[in-house]
Motif scaffolding. Structure first.
Motif, short mmCIF file in Angstrom:
data_model
loop_
_atom_site.label_atom_id
_atom_site.label_comp_id
_atom_site.label_asym_id
_atom_site.label_seq_id
_atom_site.Cartn_x
_atom_site.Cartn_y
_atom_site.Cartn_z
N PHE A 1 53.51 -43.07 -45.00
CA PHE A 1 52.58 -41.83 -45.77
C PHE A 1 51.64 -42.46 -46.16
O PHE A 1 51.49 -43.68 -46.59
CB PHE A 1 53.72 -41.49 -46.62
CG PHE A 1 54.89 -40.84 -46.35
CD1 PHE A 1 55.14 -39.63 -46.36
CD2 PHE A 1 56.19 -41.62 -46.07
CE1 PHE A 1 56.31 -38.22 -45.79
CE2 PHE A 1 56.67 -40.97 -45.33
CZ PHE A 1 57.22 -39.34 -45.07
N GLY A 2 50.51 -41.68 -46.44
CA GLY A 2 48.54 -41.89 -47.18
C GLY A 2 49.26 -43.56 -45.82
O GLY A 2 48.58 -43.52 -45.31
N ALA A 3 48.81 -44.29 -46.98
CA ALA A 3 47.36 -45.28 -46.64
C ALA A 3 48.92 -46.81 -46.24
O ALA A 3 48.78 -47.73 -45.53
CB ALA A 3 46.59 -46.50 -47.31
N ASN A 4 50.05 -46.05 -46.70
CA ASN A 4 51.60 -46.88 -46.12
C ASN A 4 51.85 -47.45 -44.66
O ASN A 4 51.64 -46.35 -44.31
CB ASN A 4 52.48 -46.33 -46.65
CG ASN A 4 53.83 -47.79 -46.94
OD1 ASN A 4 54.07 -48.02 -46.12
ND2 ASN A 4 54.38 -47.22 -49.02
N SER A 5 51.69 -48.30 -44.76
CA SER A 5 51.78 -48.94 -42.68
C SER A 5 53.46 -49.30 -42.81
O SER A 5 53.54 -49.39 -41.14
CB SER A 5 51.17 -50.29 -42.94
OG SER A 5 51.39 -51.41 -43.48
N THR A 6 54.17 -48.56 -43.87
CA THR A 6 54.90 -48.99 -43.50
C THR A 6 55.98 -47.57 -42.53
O THR A 6 55.68 -46.97 -42.27
CB THR A 6 56.15 -48.97 -44.51
OG1 THR A 6 56.00 -49.79 -44.89
CG2 THR A 6 57.77 -48.84 -44.07
#
Length: 195
Positions: free
Chosen positions: A34-39
Motif C-alpha cells: 500500500f502506498g509507499a509501504n514496502s511490506t
C-alpha cells in the motif's frame, strides 16, 4: 485402418495434454503493498490474512481454480482469486480515502501469465508483465465501496516442457512399432513349391 485411427487419436490426445494450462501445478507468489509501504501484506507472518485464503501459511499459493490471496484490516479487504484462466482482484473499503496499492504475482512456470489483458476494471489501474511477474497498480480513491478488476491470461503456453516431449516421442515411437508389426503380419505369405 484401425492402427491409423489409433495413431491420430493418440496424437490428438498428446497435443491436448501438452497444451492444457497446468494451473493446479503452478505456484504463484503474491504481494500487496500500500502506498509507499514496502511490506508485503499477503505474507501471513504480518497477521493480515483472513481465514480461508490459500496464503494463510505463506505468500505463495497453488494457482488452482478458486484459490487466491487475501488481506484484511479494520478498513479494507483485498482479495486476488484465480478462476478459469482469469485473476480477479477485489477491494472493499469501508472508509473514505482508500490508498493506492500494487499487487504483484510471480509464477514458477514460464509463460503462465502470457497475453495477460484487463477485461474489466473499475480501479482505472495499470498492468505490466516482466518475465514471470504480473503487476497491477491501482490508484488511490477518496470513496468507500467496492472496486474490481478482472485480468484474463492464456496460462501455460502450448510449448511442451522437456518431460512432455519425451513422453510424446515415446508414444509416437510405440505407435510406429505397432504399425510396423501389424504391416508385417498382414503381408501375404507366398510359398513356391517345385515338383
Amino acid at each position: 485402418m484401425t492402427t491409423f485411427r489409433n495413431f491420430f487419436a493418440a496424437a490428438a490426445l498428446t497435443t491436448v495434454v501438452a497444451a492444457t494450462p497446468a494451473m493446479a501445478t503452478t505456484t504463484v507468489t503474491g504481494a500487496i503493498r500500500f502506498g509507499a509501504n514496502s511490506t508485503n501484506y499477503f505474507d501471513n507472518s504480518h497477521g493480515y490474512v483472513p481465514a480461508g485464503y490459500a496464503n494463510a501459511t505463506s505468500s505463495a499459493v497453488d494457482a488452482s481454480y478458486g484459490s487466491g490471496f487475501g488481506f484484511e484490516d479494520a478498513a479494507n479487504t483485498n482479495t486476488a482469486t484465480f478462476f478459469n484462466n482469469a485473476l480477479t482482484i477485489k477491494d472493499v473499503s469501508s472508509q473514505m480515502g482508500a490508498s493506492s496499492f500494487v499487487m504483484s504475482f510471480t509464477a514458477d512456470a514460464a509463460g503462465f501469465f502470457d497475453h495477460a489483458v484487463i477485461s474489466y476494471d473499475t480501479f482505472g489501474g495499470s498492468l505490466s508483465l516482466v518475465g514471470n511477474t504480473l503487476t497491477y497498480s491501482a490508484p488511490a480513491t477518496g470513496l468507500a465501496g467496492t472496486r474490481m478488476v478482472t485480468i484474463m491470461f492464456q496460462g501455460i503456453s502450448a510449448v511442451p516442457e522437456a518431460g512432455t516431449w519425451v513422453l510424446m516421442l515415446t508414444g509416437f515411437g510405440a505407435i510406429a512399432v505397432a504399425m510396423r508389426r501389424q504391416r508385417r503380419s498382414a503381408a501375404p505369405s507366398v510359398r513356391v513349391a517345385f515338383a
